[in-house]
Scaffold this motif. Structure first.
Motif, PDB file in Angstrom:
ATOM      1  N   GLU B  40       0.644  -1.294   0.065  1.00  0.00           N
ATOM      2  CA  GLU B  40      -0.098  -0.011   0.120  1.00  0.00           C
ATOM      3  C   GLU B  40       0.739   1.230   0.088  1.00  0.00           C
ATOM      4  N   ILE B  41       1.965   1.174   0.828  1.00  0.00           N
ATOM      5  CA  ILE B  41       3.047   2.197   0.629  1.00  0.00           C
ATOM      6  C   ILE B  41       3.579   2.568  -0.488  1.00  0.00           C
ATOM      7  N   GLU B  44       1.218   4.144  -2.653  1.00  0.00           N
ATOM      8  CA  GLU B  44       0.949   5.481  -2.300  1.00  0.00           C
ATOM      9  C   GLU B  44       2.053   6.427  -2.980  1.00  0.00           C
ATOM     10  N   GLU B  45       3.415   5.989  -2.896  1.00  0.00           N
ATOM     11  CA  GLU B  45       4.538   6.548  -3.309  1.00  0.00           C
ATOM     12  C   GLU B  45       4.597   6.803  -4.870  1.00  0.00           C
ATOM     13  N   VAL B  47       1.872   6.899  -6.696  1.00  0.00           N
ATOM     14  CA  VAL B  47       0.661   7.791  -7.097  1.00  0.00           C
ATOM     15  C   VAL B  47       0.963   9.086  -6.891  1.00  0.00           C
ATOM     16  N   ARG B  48       1.800   9.273  -5.656  1.00  0.00           N
ATOM     17  CA  ARG B  48       2.391  10.857  -5.478  1.00  0.00           C
ATOM     18  C   ARG B  48       3.440  11.262  -6.306  1.00  0.00           C
ATOM     19  N   LEU B  78      -6.643   3.220  -5.690  1.00  0.00           N
ATOM     20  CA  LEU B  78      -5.821   4.196  -4.891  1.00  0.00           C
ATOM     21  C   LEU B  78      -4.972   5.133  -5.985  1.00  0.00           C
ATOM     22  N   ASN B 183       5.546   6.602   3.737  1.00  0.00           N
ATOM     23  CA  ASN B 183       4.445   7.860   3.584  1.00  0.00           C
ATOM     24  C   ASN B 183       3.048   7.008   4.404  1.00  0.00           C
ATOM     25  N   GLU B 184       1.943   7.870   4.345  1.00  0.00           N
ATOM     26  CA  GLU B 184       0.534   7.103   4.959  1.00  0.00           C
ATOM     27  C   GLU B 184      -0.192   6.990   4.115  1.00  0.00           C
ATOM     28  N   PRO B 185      -0.388   5.680   3.532  1.00  0.00           N
ATOM     29  CA  PRO B 185      -1.393   5.598   2.584  1.00  0.00           C
ATOM     30  C   PRO B 185      -2.807   6.279   2.489  1.00  0.00           C
ATOM     31  N   ARG B 186      -3.350   6.613   1.557  1.00  0.00           N
ATOM     32  CA  ARG B 186      -4.635   7.327   1.587  1.00  0.00           C
ATOM     33  C   ARG B 186      -5.550   6.063   1.693  1.00  0.00           C
TER      34      ARG B 186
END
Lengths: 311, 251
Positions: B40-41, B44-45, B47-48, B78, B183-186
């Motif tokens: 998940e992290i 998230e990374e 996608v950011r 995500l 990071n903190e995943p959304r």
């Protein structure tokens, strides 16, 4: 068991990191031990390796390319040394975990991670699901790569006589990686995963201020590392790298003191191999009490300062 | 720049796992399954990086049974753009997964692979490093900070090592594995979950990729670890200290 085993040393060029003596202890159970010391100006570490009990030979790969101990360069050194060995053993530390799979894939062999018991030369016990189950696994490959959990094997001692040290030439073919910086935390406290005592706070502490105000004096008294439950980290009481649990750090200290921690499954997975567990919580039904050797049902805001004062 | 993000379907981290009575493994029937938290992290990374304009496309990949499609749909919800499932019923071990991913990298030509440092089921912590080795790419494991320089085609990664942090700089393409602090995943929003159902999800097989996924390691048995003995409750702080000193002898 009469195989030749290669141990890849973790070291700082001057001397060995303690994890290496544990890895050698595990390797001794498999056969004759050769230690590879790969670094830059690493004669000191090679000498320390030569004086470890049970070591028959040391290979010293000394080259400027190995300065950062990067996975890419160390892998090239291990490949240069690997011929003729039946097992390659790394400590299961950040260093070993980083390098071992790279070596295994280059040699097209399987890796068995986090070995906690050696059954025979092909059969090993390792924790899965963060230690909630133990798997006994076997592999018939001619060469095996292993990482061994350092807490499961008592370190070998140092001896006076030294094994011979041979120089190992290495051809570097891997990609180049630049080590920009390395900052080791200058903390008065011991490292979480290596500490003899761990004091962990949970949601029950109520705020970041109270988390630090209550736990730090207690940790100071006990020379303890400070941990946090996931709930406490999520609430912002403590930084992420303090988290003990399935997705955080796995710890197994002599004494673990859980304060205001309810004991969610994923937290228990990270600490239940501790030798002695103490829980302080005002909720008598908190699951943490099911694994605690000593449970104190009390208001932590009174009990913790009292404990700190009386220790 | 294209980013490939491998994701694994695992038993949800909140589930208390049960060892099968016959010792053959862990019971995964009728158990809640989720995306591996470290993956998940990774999603998230990636996608950011796309939101920052560094990446142009994020491709999520999974390998395993058909149900892994659910995990890929989560990645799409995500923010991943499309997904690929390598469908097989064979039990996949890290080296086999690394070979499958290497074959997909050859087809997709990403500049970056970002993946979890380990899965919370087998806890192997191998696949990313193995993939980097097979591709002869540099690796940055246990990442807590990632900075891509698209002009210079390099990535600078801060990684968690025992007792501190280390920063590495390497040329792209590279493999990065994620640690908790990155990071903190959304959470996936409902509209994004609906949108994810329409995003493309392709399926391939190990045979089509020319990869032998035969397991190399055999599991002989799986058992529960020794149970902790139920402890005692102490009346007050004085009794606790006495027990720790005289009985447990740890202070």
């Amino acid at each position: 068991m009469g195989h030749s085993v290669l141990v890849v040393a973790e070291h700082n060029d001057e001397t060995l990191v303690s994890s290496t003596a544990h890895a050698i202890a595990a390797a001794k159970q498999l056969g004759e031990v050769t230690v590879l010391v790969a670094g830059t100006h690493c004669g000191g570490a090679a000498q320390a390796a030569a004086q470890c009990d049970g070591v028959a030979k040391v290979l010293q790969a000394d080259a400027p390319e190995l300065a950062g101990h990067t996975a890419e360069a160390v892998t090239d050194a291990v490949l240069a040394a690997a011929q003729g060995f039946r097992a390659i053993v790394f400590p299961s530390t950040a260093f070993g975990k980083n390098v071992a799979p790279r070596v295994a894939a280059k040699l097209d062999c399987a890796q068995i991670s986090d070995v906690i018991r050696i059954v025979d030369e092909k059969t090993f016990v390792r924790p899965i699901y963060a230690g909630n189950a133990l798997a006994t696994v076997t592999c018939d490959d001619q060469l095996l790569v292993l990482t061994v959990r350092t807490t499961a094997f008592d370190a070998v001692a140092q001896r006076d006589e030294a094994a011979p040290i041979e120089s190992l030439p290495v051809t570097f073919t891997g990609p180049k990686v630049e080590l920009v910086s390395r900052e080791l935390t200058q903390s008065e406290r011991p490292e979480l995963t290596a500490a003899r005592v761990v004091v962990t706070g949970g949601r029950g502490l109520g705020s970041a201020e109270q988390f630090h105000a209550l736990l730090e004096p207690l940790a100071d008294k006990l020379n303890a590392a400070i941990g946090a439950s996931r709930a406490a980290v999520d609430a912002g009481y403590a930084p992420n790298d303090w988290q003990v649990g399935q997705t955080g750090k796995i710890v197994a200290p002599e004494l673990y003191i859980a304060i205001g921690v309810s004991g969610a499954i994923q937290h228990l997975a990270g600490m239940k191999d501790s030798k002695v567990i103490v829980a302080i919580n005002k909720d008598p039904d908190a699951p943490i009490f099911q694994v605690a050797d000593y449970g104190l049902v009390a208001d932590l805001f009174q009990a913790v300062p009292e404990l700190t004062q009386k220790l | 720049m294209k980013i490939l993000v491998p994701v694994k379907r695992v038993v949800d981290y909140n589930v208390k796992i049960r060892v099968k009575p016959d010792g053959s493994g862990v019971d995964t029937a009728n158990v809640k399954m989720s995306m591996n938290p470290f993956d998940e992290i990774a999603v998230e990374e990636a996608v950011r990086l796309k939101e920052k304009g560094v990446a142009s496309e994020v491709v999520a990949v999974s390998a395993g049974v058909a149900a892994c499609q659910e995990t890929l749909r989560t990645a799409l919800a995500l923010g991943a753009d499309r997904a690929i499932l390598v469908n097989t019923e064979v039990e996949l071990q890290p080296l086999a997964v690394a070979k499958l991913l290497a074959a997909l990298v050859a087809k997709e030509s990403p500049q970056l692979v970002i993946m979890g440092k380990q899965a919370i089921d087998d806890d192997a912590n191998q696949t990313g490093q193995m993939l980097a080795a097979l591709l002869n790419w540099p690796q940055a494991t246990f990442a807590s900070k990632v900075e891509v320089d698209t002009g210079a085609q390099t990535v600078t990664v801060t990684r968690e090592i025992d007792g501190g942090l280390e920063t590495l700089k390497m040329a792209l393409p590279a493999v990065i594995t994620t640690d908790l602090r990155l990071n903190e995943p959304r959470f996936a929003s409902l509209p994004n979950i609906m949108k994810a159902k329409k995003k493309p999800l392709d399926t391939v097989t190990p045979e089509a990729l020319g990869v032998d996924v035969t397991p190399r390691i055999r599991t002989l048995k799986v058992e529960e670890p020794p149970k902790r003995q139920g402890g005692v409750k102490v009346a007050d702080v004085d009794e606790l200290i006495a027990k720790l000193k005289n009985e447990a002898k740890v202070i």
